[in-house]
Design a protein around this motif. Structure first.
Motif, short mmCIF file in Angstrom:
data_model
loop_
_atom_site.label_atom_id
_atom_site.label_comp_id
_atom_site.label_asym_id
_atom_site.label_seq_id
_atom_site.Cartn_x
_atom_site.Cartn_y
_atom_site.Cartn_z
N ASP A 23 0.86 -1.18 0.00
CA ASP A 23 0.00 0.00 0.00
C ASP A 23 0.90 1.23 0.00
OD1 ASP A 23 -2.33 1.46 -0.07
OD2 ASP A 23 -2.91 1.05 1.99
N HIS A 24 0.31 2.38 -0.23
CA HIS A 24 1.09 3.61 -0.20
C HIS A 24 0.22 4.78 0.21
CE1 HIS A 24 -0.84 4.08 -4.11
NE2 HIS A 24 -0.57 5.37 -4.01
N GLU A 25 0.89 5.80 0.71
CA GLU A 25 0.30 7.09 1.05
C GLU A 25 1.24 8.15 0.49
OE1 GLU A 25 -0.41 7.30 5.24
OE2 GLU A 25 -1.59 5.45 5.26
N ASP A 26 0.96 9.41 0.80
CA ASP A 26 1.82 10.47 0.28
C ASP A 26 3.24 10.39 0.80
OD1 ASP A 26 -0.24 11.52 -1.23
OD2 ASP A 26 -0.80 13.01 0.27
N GLU A 27 3.41 10.05 2.08
CA GLU A 27 4.73 10.09 2.71
C GLU A 27 5.50 8.78 2.63
OE1 GLU A 27 4.81 11.81 6.59
OE2 GLU A 27 3.25 13.26 6.08
#
Length: 144
Positions: free
Chosen positions: A74-78
């Motif tokens: 998964d990923h987010e902005d940071e």
């Protein structure tokens, strides 16, 4: 994280926590020289991975060779992360195993009948967190 280390190695506890917060992973099987990858929805159950499937190529391949790799990311902005489970998958056959699996919060994502539960028992668990940011200057002065 230090300024020079954009990747963190995750401990097992954090890997299981991240896995438990997701529903979709990728199952990798191999039979002879054939390697396949299947998206499956899943749940974590006492540090194992459980998914449902129907009769077909996925289940056949697990019968021929139960060694699997299971990956979730998964990923987010940071940051982004990836967890890999290496282990053995087996069909839940006994009435007690199936009854226990029926109590798990695991439902098919598409309107198909999937009567078979499969449990992956890990031999190894690895996880990485990747801190996202701009690419460093390739040609500028590098810090020592």
């Amino acid at each position: 994280m230090s300024d020079t280390e954009p990747v963190d190695v995750l401990q097992d506890e954090e890997c299981w926590e991240l896995l438990g917060g997701q529903e979709l992973g990728r199952l990798v099987t191999h039979v002879g020289r054939v390697i396949d990858i299947f998206p499956v929805n899943f749940v974590v159950d006492e540090q194992t991975v459980v998914f449902r499937t129907a009769e077909g190529s996925k289940l056949f391949e697990l019968t021929v060779n139960d060694e699997v790799v299971f990956e979730v990311d998964d990923h987010e902005d940071e940051y982004a992360w990836s967890v890999i489970v290496r282990g053995h998958a087996h069909r839940l056959d006994t009435a007690a195993e199936v009854a226990a699996a029926d109590e798990l919060p695991l439902k098919p994502w598409i309107p198909t009948l999937k009567y078979v539960y499969v449990r992956i028992i890990p031999d190894a668990l690895t996880g990485r967190r990747f801190h996202r940011g701009p690419e460093p200057d390739r040609y500028g002065i590098q810090q020592y």
